[in-house]
Design a protein around this motif. Structure first.
Motif, PDB file in Angstrom:
ATOM      1  N   THR A   1      52.104  -9.299 -38.611  1.00 49.00           N
ATOM      2  CA  THR A   1      50.871  -9.311 -37.976  1.00 49.00           C
ATOM      3  C   THR A   1      49.666  -8.575 -38.854  1.00 49.00           C
ATOM      4  O   THR A   1      50.231  -7.784 -39.760  1.00 49.00           O
ATOM      5  CB  THR A   1      51.074  -8.132 -36.664  1.00 49.00           C
ATOM      6  N   VAL A   2      48.818  -8.683 -38.427  1.00 46.90           N
ATOM      7  CA  VAL A   2      47.322  -8.030 -39.293  1.00 46.90           C
ATOM      8  C   VAL A   2      47.820  -6.549 -39.089  1.00 46.90           C
ATOM      9  O   VAL A   2      47.650  -5.713 -40.213  1.00 46.90           O
ATOM     10  CB  VAL A   2      46.313  -8.721 -38.746  1.00 46.90           C
ATOM     11  N   ALA A   3      48.072  -5.769 -37.893  1.00 51.11           N
ATOM     12  CA  ALA A   3      48.188  -4.407 -37.884  1.00 51.11           C
ATOM     13  C   ALA A   3      49.196  -4.046 -38.564  1.00 51.11           C
ATOM     14  O   ALA A   3      48.993  -2.837 -39.160  1.00 51.11           O
ATOM     15  CB  ALA A   3      48.526  -4.122 -36.102  1.00 51.11           C
ATOM     16  N   ASP A   4      50.530  -4.683 -38.673  1.00 51.11           N
ATOM     17  CA  ASP A   4      51.448  -4.164 -39.584  1.00 51.11           C
ATOM     18  C   ASP A   4      51.088  -3.995 -41.185  1.00 51.11           C
ATOM     19  O   ASP A   4      51.374  -3.256 -41.774  1.00 51.11           O
ATOM     20  CB  ASP A   4      52.566  -4.981 -39.549  1.00 51.11           C
ATOM     21  N   ARG A   5      50.380  -5.172 -41.588  1.00 50.39           N
ATOM     22  CA  ARG A   5      49.941  -5.235 -42.733  1.00 50.39           C
ATOM     23  C   ARG A   5      48.805  -4.074 -43.343  1.00 50.39           C
ATOM     24  O   ARG A   5      48.763  -3.913 -44.574  1.00 50.39           O
ATOM     25  CB  ARG A   5      49.582  -6.496 -43.301  1.00 50.39           C
ATOM     26  N   ILE A   6      47.982  -3.833 -42.546  1.00 45.08           N
ATOM     27  CA  ILE A   6      46.888  -2.714 -42.738  1.00 45.08           C
ATOM     28  C   ILE A   6      47.499  -1.612 -43.185  1.00 45.08           C
ATOM     29  O   ILE A   6      47.247  -0.910 -44.123  1.00 45.08           O
ATOM     30  CB  ILE A   6      46.071  -2.578 -41.371  1.00 45.08           C
ATOM     31  N   ALA A   7      48.668  -1.149 -42.684  1.00 46.60           N
ATOM     32  CA  ALA A   7      49.396   0.213 -43.177  1.00 46.60           C
ATOM     33  C   ALA A   7      49.603   0.036 -44.775  1.00 46.60           C
ATOM     34  O   ALA A   7      49.561   1.053 -45.385  1.00 46.60           O
ATOM     35  CB  ALA A   7      50.669   0.214 -42.443  1.00 46.60           C
ATOM     36  N   ASP A   8      49.785  -1.066 -45.309  1.00 47.95           N
ATOM     37  CA  ASP A   8      49.981  -1.319 -46.668  1.00 47.95           C
ATOM     38  C   ASP A   8      48.643  -1.221 -47.493  1.00 47.95           C
ATOM     39  O   ASP A   8      48.866  -0.938 -48.832  1.00 47.95           O
ATOM     40  CB  ASP A   8      50.571  -2.861 -46.937  1.00 47.95           C
ATOM     41  N   PHE A   9      47.596  -1.503 -46.829  1.00 50.72           N
ATOM     42  CA  PHE A   9      46.412  -1.595 -47.617  1.00 50.72           C
ATOM     43  C   PHE A   9      45.300  -0.805 -47.106  1.00 50.72           C
ATOM     44  O   PHE A   9      44.266  -0.604 -48.058  1.00 50.72           O
ATOM     45  CB  PHE A   9      45.887  -3.124 -47.375  1.00 50.72           C
ATOM     46  N   ALA A  10      45.396   0.062 -46.292  1.00 49.96           N
ATOM     47  CA  ALA A  10      44.502   0.900 -45.586  1.00 49.96           C
ATOM     48  C   ALA A  10      44.100   2.025 -46.436  1.00 49.96           C
ATOM     49  O   ALA A  10      44.995   2.755 -46.995  1.00 49.96           O
ATOM     50  CB  ALA A  10      44.771   1.226 -44.097  1.00 49.96           C
ATOM     51  N   MET A  11      42.828   2.414 -46.215  1.00 52.80           N
ATOM     52  CA  MET A  11      42.068   3.652 -47.003  1.00 52.80           C
ATOM     53  C   MET A  11      41.735   4.650 -45.890  1.00 52.80           C
ATOM     54  O   MET A  11      42.118   5.854 -46.159  1.00 52.80           O
ATOM     55  CB  MET A  11      41.191   3.312 -48.153  1.00 52.80           C
ATOM     56  N   HIS A  12      40.795   4.106 -45.055  1.00 53.48           N
ATOM     57  CA  HIS A  12      40.533   4.899 -43.910  1.00 53.48           C
ATOM     58  C   HIS A  12      39.912   4.111 -42.946  1.00 53.48           C
ATOM     59  O   HIS A  12      39.637   3.026 -43.015  1.00 53.48           O
ATOM     60  CB  HIS A  12      39.534   6.210 -44.405  1.00 53.48           C
ATOM     61  N   GLU A  13      39.790   4.742 -41.559  1.00 55.88           N
ATOM     62  CA  GLU A  13      39.583   4.027 -40.481  1.00 55.88           C
ATOM     63  C   GLU A  13      38.119   4.732 -40.199  1.00 55.88           C
ATOM     64  O   GLU A  13      37.745   5.801 -40.353  1.00 55.88           O
ATOM     65  CB  GLU A  13      40.364   4.420 -39.401  1.00 55.88           C
ATOM     66  N   ILE A  14      37.060   3.861 -39.763  1.00 58.49           N
ATOM     67  CA  ILE A  14      35.670   4.153 -39.398  1.00 58.49           C
ATOM     68  C   ILE A  14      35.320   3.924 -38.048  1.00 58.49           C
ATOM     69  O   ILE A  14      35.654   2.574 -37.544  1.00 58.49           O
ATOM     70  CB  ILE A  14      34.607   3.582 -40.414  1.00 58.49           C
ATOM     71  N   SER A  15      34.873   4.782 -36.954  1.00 54.95           N
ATOM     72  CA  SER A  15      34.524   4.176 -35.878  1.00 54.95           C
ATOM     73  C   SER A  15      32.933   3.790 -36.031  1.00 54.95           C
ATOM     74  O   SER A  15      32.084   4.128 -36.589  1.00 54.95           O
ATOM     75  CB  SER A  15      34.209   5.627 -35.011  1.00 54.95           C
ATOM     76  N   LEU A  16      33.033   2.701 -35.237  1.00 55.67           N
ATOM     77  CA  LEU A  16      31.644   1.809 -35.197  1.00 55.67           C
ATOM     78  C   LEU A  16      30.806   2.279 -34.051  1.00 55.67           C
ATOM     79  O   LEU A  16      29.488   1.672 -33.873  1.00 55.67           O
ATOM     80  CB  LEU A  16      31.842   0.353 -35.217  1.00 55.67           C
ATOM     81  N   GLU A  17      31.154   2.905 -33.156  1.00 49.12           N
ATOM     82  CA  GLU A  17      30.472   3.331 -31.786  1.00 49.12           C
ATOM     83  C   GLU A  17      29.113   3.764 -31.856  1.00 49.12           C
ATOM     84  O   GLU A  17      28.354   3.458 -31.155  1.00 49.12           O
ATOM     85  CB  GLU A  17      31.380   4.308 -31.000  1.00 49.12           C
ATOM     86  N   ASN A  18      28.715   4.665 -32.926  1.00 52.98           N
ATOM     87  CA  ASN A  18      27.430   5.208 -32.908  1.00 52.98           C
ATOM     88  C   ASN A  18      26.958   4.449 -34.384  1.00 52.98           C
ATOM     89  O   ASN A  18      25.688   4.890 -34.689  1.00 52.98           O
ATOM     90  CB  ASN A  18      27.341   6.549 -33.437  1.00 52.98           C
TER      91      ASN A  18
END
Length: 365
Positions: free
Chosen positions: A66-83
């Motif tokens: 799944t995309v969610a599983d693969r993100i763990a291999d490539f992610a650098m950081h998470e950004i909130s878009l709310e504001n």
């Protein structure tokens, strides 16, 4: 929508707006927030960004995962878009979309960037779980949708709900072969000049537009673009004019250009079209990032007589001399399952009906 709901029939073709509404009503398309009527286009559905973006170190396809599983291999950081959040030029982001699919076994789909997205050189592709191709969704797919976003020329400010790409649904093989395309052109002219039909309808570049520029080239160091601000930014702060010499321009490697087709394009109401890149051996450049042409584009009755195709061009390995009238791309036409109840243009207050050389709607006209 204020119209009878219709389920996808066994008829071959691209699903029109009222069949897309039926997919929503029956749960084949779901979303974390209600889908408004204006999100449904004549032959496609706009897709909305979710609440977060994942900065990743590389683009990827999930394959068996799944995309969610693969993100763990490539992610650098998470950004909130709310504001609101800035997606920086030269970086790659993955954003979960509000929409998910539970498609019938007979319906597949294809995605593409929206016109304004492509004209900003905002490289955007759709990814699915277990996907082995970008922008292609197998029949019967059930699962979430993700947008891969890579700003190429300008950093951009985005928020949840922003629509950067769109999805088109199909039953069966709806593409017209060259014989069928030639017959359609004979019945209702698809271009205002000679029809170059070979693996689709060829179109060429116009480098003799008169006294003004023949195109625009993105400036390399500019300010941020807030994608919610329309008719706001001065053109000369982000673009430099391109002028031809004797019907010729030289494309610089790595540079991004907005040009226009020499031909006025017509998509009849019972058909849809997609811009496909021309064969790589014709030159060291790529034409188009956004590619859907809806039923009614360039149609006289829909207010679009004389609509040109805007060309989003990036040169690759070596400087390349582009000549007036050179064929640079092709349109692939598909049969609609049924005629949409609204056409691109007058029925939709569409931004690019009747267009010539035109930048995205974010720039002052």
């Amino acid at each position: 929508m204020n119209q009878p709901l219709m389920t996808a029939t066994s008829e071959i073709g691209v699903l029109p707006s009222h069949a897309i509404a039926s997919l929503i009503a029956t749960g084949a398309i779901t979303a974390t927030q209600p889908i408004p009527d204006e999100q449904i286009q004549p032959a496609s559905l706009d897709l909305r960004l979710g609440a977060v973006a994942h900065r990743v170190r590389a683009s990827f396809l999930p394959g068996t995962a799944t995309v969610a599983d693969r993100i763990a291999d490539f992610a650098m950081h998470e950004i909130s878009l709310e504001n609101g959040a800035v997606l920086e030029k030269g970086c790659v982001y993955l954003v979960p979309l509000m929409e998910s699919l539970n498609l019938p076994a007979t319906i597949d789909a294809v995605a593409n960037a929206k016109s304004s997205t492509g004209r900003l050189d905002l490289f955007t592709r759709l990814i699915t779980d277990q996907g082995v191709e970008f922008d292609r969704i197998d029949a019967g797919y059930t699962g979430p949708l993700w947008a891969e976003i890579s700003p190429r020329s300008f950093s951009v400010l985005v928020r949840p709900g922003l629509r950067l790409n769109q999805i088109r649904f199909r039953h069966g093989q709806a593409m017209l072969d060259d014989d069928a395309l030639s017959a359609l052109h004979s019945a209702t002219r698809l271009v205002d000049g000679p029809a170059h039909i070979d693996g689709g309808l060829g179109f060429s570049v116009d480098l003799r537009l008169g006294a003004g520029p023949v195109g625009y080239r993105a400036k390399p160091h500019t300010a941020l673009i807030d994608l919610d601000r329309l008719n706001h930014y001065p053109v000369d702060a982000f673009w430099e004019e391109v002028h031809a010499t004797d019907g010729r321009i030289i494309l610089d490697p790595g540079a991004f250009y907005i040009l226009v087709s020499r031909e006025a394009v017509h998509v009849p109401p019972d058909y849809a079209a997609e811009m496909a890149p021309y064969l790589a051996m014709v030159g060291e450049f790529r034409v188009h990032y956004a590619g859907f042409f809806d039923p009614g584009f360039g149609n006289t009755d829909a207010g679009g007589a004389g609509s040109r195709g805007v060309l989003e061009v990036r040169c690759h390995e070596a400087p390349f001399a582009l000549e007036h009238g050179q064929i640079v791309g092709r349109l692939v036409y598909e049969k609609m399952q049924q005629r949409p109840q609204k056409l691109y243009g007058a029925d939709m207050n569409s931004n690019y009906q009747g267009q010539g050389l035109k930048l995205s709607k974010h720039f002052k006209t």
